[in-house]
Design an enzyme around this catalytic site. Structure first.
Site, PDB file in Angstrom:
ATOM      1  N   SER A  15     -28.326  56.154  86.647  1.00 54.21           N
ATOM      2  CA  SER A  15     -29.312  56.666  86.029  1.00 54.21           C
ATOM      3  C   SER A  15     -30.749  57.390  87.708  1.00 54.21           C
ATOM      4  O   SER A  15     -31.588  55.793  87.820  1.00 54.21           O
ATOM      5  CB  SER A  15     -30.306  56.812  84.982  1.00 54.21           C
ATOM      6  OG  SER A  15     -31.907  57.683  85.040  1.00 54.21           O
ATOM      7  N   THR A  62     -31.840  60.193  77.616  1.00 48.98           N
ATOM      8  CA  THR A  62     -31.275  61.244  78.243  1.00 48.98           C
ATOM      9  C   THR A  62     -29.933  61.165  77.485  1.00 48.98           C
ATOM     10  O   THR A  62     -29.953  60.330  76.165  1.00 48.98           O
ATOM     11  CB  THR A  62     -30.903  60.716  79.713  1.00 48.98           C
ATOM     12  OG1 THR A  62     -30.418  61.528  80.156  1.00 48.98           O
ATOM     13  CG2 THR A  62     -30.625  59.115  79.765  1.00 48.98           C
ATOM     14  N   LYS A  66     -30.414  62.642  73.005  1.00 49.26           N
ATOM     15  CA  LYS A  66     -31.665  63.416  72.819  1.00 49.26           C
ATOM     16  C   LYS A  66     -31.630  64.216  70.983  1.00 49.26           C
ATOM     17  O   LYS A  66     -33.153  63.864  70.749  1.00 49.26           O
ATOM     18  CB  LYS A  66     -31.867  64.683  73.448  1.00 49.26           C
ATOM     19  CG  LYS A  66     -32.211  64.266  74.841  1.00 49.26           C
ATOM     20  CD  LYS A  66     -31.793  65.427  75.817  1.00 49.26           C
ATOM     21  CE  LYS A  66     -32.015  65.149  77.426  1.00 49.26           C
ATOM     22  NZ  LYS A  66     -31.873  65.908  78.292  1.00 49.26           N
ATOM     23  N   GLY A 127     -24.028  79.200  78.389  1.00 49.13           N
ATOM     24  CA  GLY A 127     -23.954  78.080  78.183  1.00 49.13           C
ATOM     25  C   GLY A 127     -24.829  78.452  76.530  1.00 49.13           C
ATOM     26  O   GLY A 127     -25.525  78.784  76.362  1.00 49.13           O
ATOM     27  N   ALA A 128     -24.401  77.552  75.377  1.00 51.80           N
ATOM     28  CA  ALA A 128     -25.464  77.143  74.302  1.00 51.80           C
ATOM     29  C   ALA A 128     -25.191  76.648  73.611  1.00 51.80           C
ATOM     30  O   ALA A 128     -25.266  76.302  72.241  1.00 51.80           O
ATOM     31  CB  ALA A 128     -24.404  78.686  72.933  1.00 51.80           C
ATOM     32  N   ARG A 152     -18.824  80.591  76.492  1.00 54.94           N
ATOM     33  CA  ARG A 152     -17.334  80.426  75.583  1.00 54.94           C
ATOM     34  C   ARG A 152     -16.810  80.913  74.129  1.00 54.94           C
ATOM     35  O   ARG A 152     -16.406  81.752  74.176  1.00 54.94           O
ATOM     36  CB  ARG A 152     -16.236  79.102  75.746  1.00 54.94           C
ATOM     37  CG  ARG A 152     -15.840  78.894  77.478  1.00 54.94           C
ATOM     38  CD  ARG A 152     -15.178  78.135  77.509  1.00 54.94           C
ATOM     39  NE  ARG A 152     -15.851  76.819  76.449  1.00 54.94           N
ATOM     40  CZ  ARG A 152     -15.411  75.162  76.906  1.00 54.94           C
ATOM     41  NH1 ARG A 152     -14.575  74.689  77.915  1.00 54.94           N
ATOM     42  NH2 ARG A 152     -15.271  73.989  76.700  1.00 54.94           N
ATOM     43  N   THR A 153     -17.915  79.837  73.222  1.00 50.39           N
ATOM     44  CA  THR A 153     -18.056  80.126  71.788  1.00 50.39           C
ATOM     45  C   THR A 153     -18.914  81.471  71.833  1.00 50.39           C
ATOM     46  O   THR A 153     -19.953  81.041  71.757  1.00 50.39           O
ATOM     47  CB  THR A 153     -17.918  78.882  71.375  1.00 50.39           C
ATOM     48  OG1 THR A 153     -17.112  78.182  72.102  1.00 50.39           O
ATOM     49  CG2 THR A 153     -17.401  78.757  69.755  1.00 50.39           C
TER      50      THR A 153
HETATM   51  P1  ATR Z   1     -25.318  69.849  76.140  1.00 57.93           P
HETATM   52  O1  ATR Z   1     -25.900  69.088  75.431  1.00 57.93           O
HETATM   53  O2  ATR Z   1     -25.246  68.774  77.720  1.00 57.93           O
HETATM   54  O3  ATR Z   1     -25.350  71.456  76.109  1.00 57.93           O
HETATM   55  P2  ATR Z   1     -23.322  70.702  74.272  1.00 57.93           P
HETATM   56  O4  ATR Z   1     -23.958  70.688  73.025  1.00 57.93           O
HETATM   57  O5  ATR Z   1     -22.142  69.108  74.306  1.00 57.93           O
HETATM   58  O6  ATR Z   1     -23.434  69.529  75.754  1.00 57.93           O
HETATM   59  O7  ATR Z   1     -23.060  71.889  75.145  1.00 57.93           O
HETATM   60  C1  ATR Z   1     -21.782  71.908  75.844  1.00 57.93           C
HETATM   61  C2  ATR Z   1     -21.758  73.735  76.747  1.00 57.93           C
HETATM   62  O8  ATR Z   1     -21.109  73.369  77.080  1.00 57.93           O
HETATM   63  C3  ATR Z   1     -21.609  74.562  75.634  1.00 57.93           C
HETATM   64  O9  ATR Z   1     -21.860  75.762  75.622  1.00 57.93           O
HETATM   65  C4  ATR Z   1     -19.922  74.535  75.369  1.00 57.93           C
HETATM   66  O10 ATR Z   1     -19.728  76.144  75.772  1.00 57.93           O
HETATM   67  P3  ATR Z   1     -19.421  76.380  73.907  1.00 57.93           P
HETATM   68  O11 ATR Z   1     -20.134  76.069  73.231  1.00 57.93           O
HETATM   69  O12 ATR Z   1     -18.101  77.101  74.139  1.00 57.93           O
HETATM   70  O13 ATR Z   1     -17.948  74.635  73.675  1.00 57.93           O
HETATM   71  C5  ATR Z   1     -19.889  74.781  77.636  1.00 57.93           C
HETATM   72  N1  ATR Z   1     -18.958  74.140  78.038  1.00 57.93           N
HETATM   73  C6  ATR Z   1     -18.420  72.314  78.026  1.00 57.93           C
HETATM   74  N2  ATR Z   1     -17.370  73.020  79.446  1.00 57.93           N
HETATM   75  C7  ATR Z   1     -17.522  74.312  79.868  1.00 57.93           C
HETATM   76  C8  ATR Z   1     -16.526  74.389  80.777  1.00 57.93           C
HETATM   77  N3  ATR Z   1     -15.502  74.218  81.498  1.00 57.93           N
HETATM   78  N4  ATR Z   1     -16.457  76.694  80.376  1.00 57.93           N
HETATM   79  C9  ATR Z   1     -17.132  76.937  79.918  1.00 57.93           C
HETATM   80  N5  ATR Z   1     -18.094  76.275  79.207  1.00 57.93           N
HETATM   81  C10 ATR Z   1     -18.346  74.893  78.996  1.00 57.93           C
END
Ligand code: ATR
Length: 272
Positions: A15, A62, A66, A127-128, A152-153
């Site tokens: 960190s 971190t 969280k 991302g979501a 993706r999802t």
């Molecule tokens: P964080 O707290 O870092 O946001 P998380 O809640 O696990 O971690 O979310 C990870 C995000 O990264 C999600 O949006 C995931 O997409 P999915 O919801 O479809 O799984 C996305 N993600 C991780 N690896 C990915 C990849 N190789 N390509 C596209 N999206 C990715």
């Protein structure tokens, strides 16, 4: 006794927060100590309670804690509530305040440091997960023309659209759904860079004036930033500026003084 703060995470050895806060303390003349604490996956509460009992004044939180910090805090700021995650704890006499400074850090890095105004812009947020949710409200507060959430999802992007649709113009979809559109600001809030992967972005979403922003950082450009460069994005930024700005916002919450950040960003990233 020195006022004591720490960042808690797992892993935590690499960190940069102790270095950043030591720099802030030096610069603002604050007498304080800031360390790093490792907690086992199931040991967050025990480590925090112990730190608090020893007189600790506050913590940064971190990965992966969280959500645990969000559940642990007795009081939440509005931005922590909307993020459903806490990255900053402040221990007060009668309460444990949970805040989330990540979104404010991102906005400040884009606007103040990179000099790019968010108002009226078209934003694509990739991302979501938790990282994306944490920055949506602070981004919408700057009144972009629209915010598109790609994931993706699909259902996770749709859920975020539902959660925040009262606060601004939001759309959601899979990456391919945004094929043929271009955006002014494209933010990677996925964890893909951690795995050295590239989300399945359609070509053509970057324009010659676009900012490509990766909330992660690494010594080498992330696959997303390399792709953005190859696609002709004008501005590229990794998450070092956001890291320093979220830290500054936490420091302000604890100490009531806003540190200067540019010199600290430069120290961490001389070639930015
Ligand atoms: P964080 O707290 O870092 O946001 P998380 O809640 O696990 O971690 O979310 C990870 C995000 O990264 C999600 O949006 C995931 O997409 P999915 O919801 O479809 O799984 C996305 N993600 C991780 N690896 C990915 C990849 N190789 N390509 C596209 N999206 C990715």
């Amino acid at each position: 006794m020195l006022d004591s703060y720490a960042v808690i995470g797992n892993p935590i050895a690499h960190s940069k927060s102790p270095l950043i806060h030591a720099e802030f303390a030096r610069q603002t003349g604050q007498t304080m100590h800031y360390g790093a604490l490792f907690a086992p996956q199931d040991g967050f509460e025990a480590v925090v309670k112990d730190f608090c009992q020893q007189g600790g004044k506050g913590m940064n939180v971190t990965v992966p804690f969280k959500l645990a910090a969000y559940q642990f805090a007795s009081d939440l700021t509005a931005r922590a509530q909307s993020a459903q995650a806490v990255n900053t704890l402040k221990f007060e006499a009668d309460k444990i305040l949970g805040d989330n400074t990540d979104g404010a850090g991102l906005v400040r890095d884009i606007e103040a440091n990179l000099g790019i105004s968010i108002a009226g812009k078209r934003i694509l947020l990739m991302g979501a997960g938790g990282a994306a949710r944490g920055v949506i409200l602070p981004l919408l507060a700057q009144q972009p023309e629209m915010l598109a959430i790609a994931n993706r999802t699909l259902h996770k992007a749709q859920a975020l659209q539902q959660q925040f649709m009262a606060s601004g113009k939001i759309s959601s979809g899979t990456y391919m759904d945004f094929s043929g559109e271009d955006f002014d600001i494209i933010i990677n809030a996925t964890s893909s860079s951690l795995y050295n992967e590239l989300p399945p972005l359609p070509a053509g979403i970057f324009s010659v004036s676009s900012l490509a922003y990766d909330m992660m950082y690494s010594a080498e450009p992330t696959p997303f930033l390399a792709f953005a460069k190859q696609q002709g994005a004008a501005h590229l930024a990794d998450g070092v500026g956001m890291l320093v700005e979220q830290a500054a916002e936490s420091f302000y919450l604890w100490r009531g003084i806003r540190p200067e950040t540019i010199s600290v960003i430069d120290k961490l990233k001389p070639n930015r």
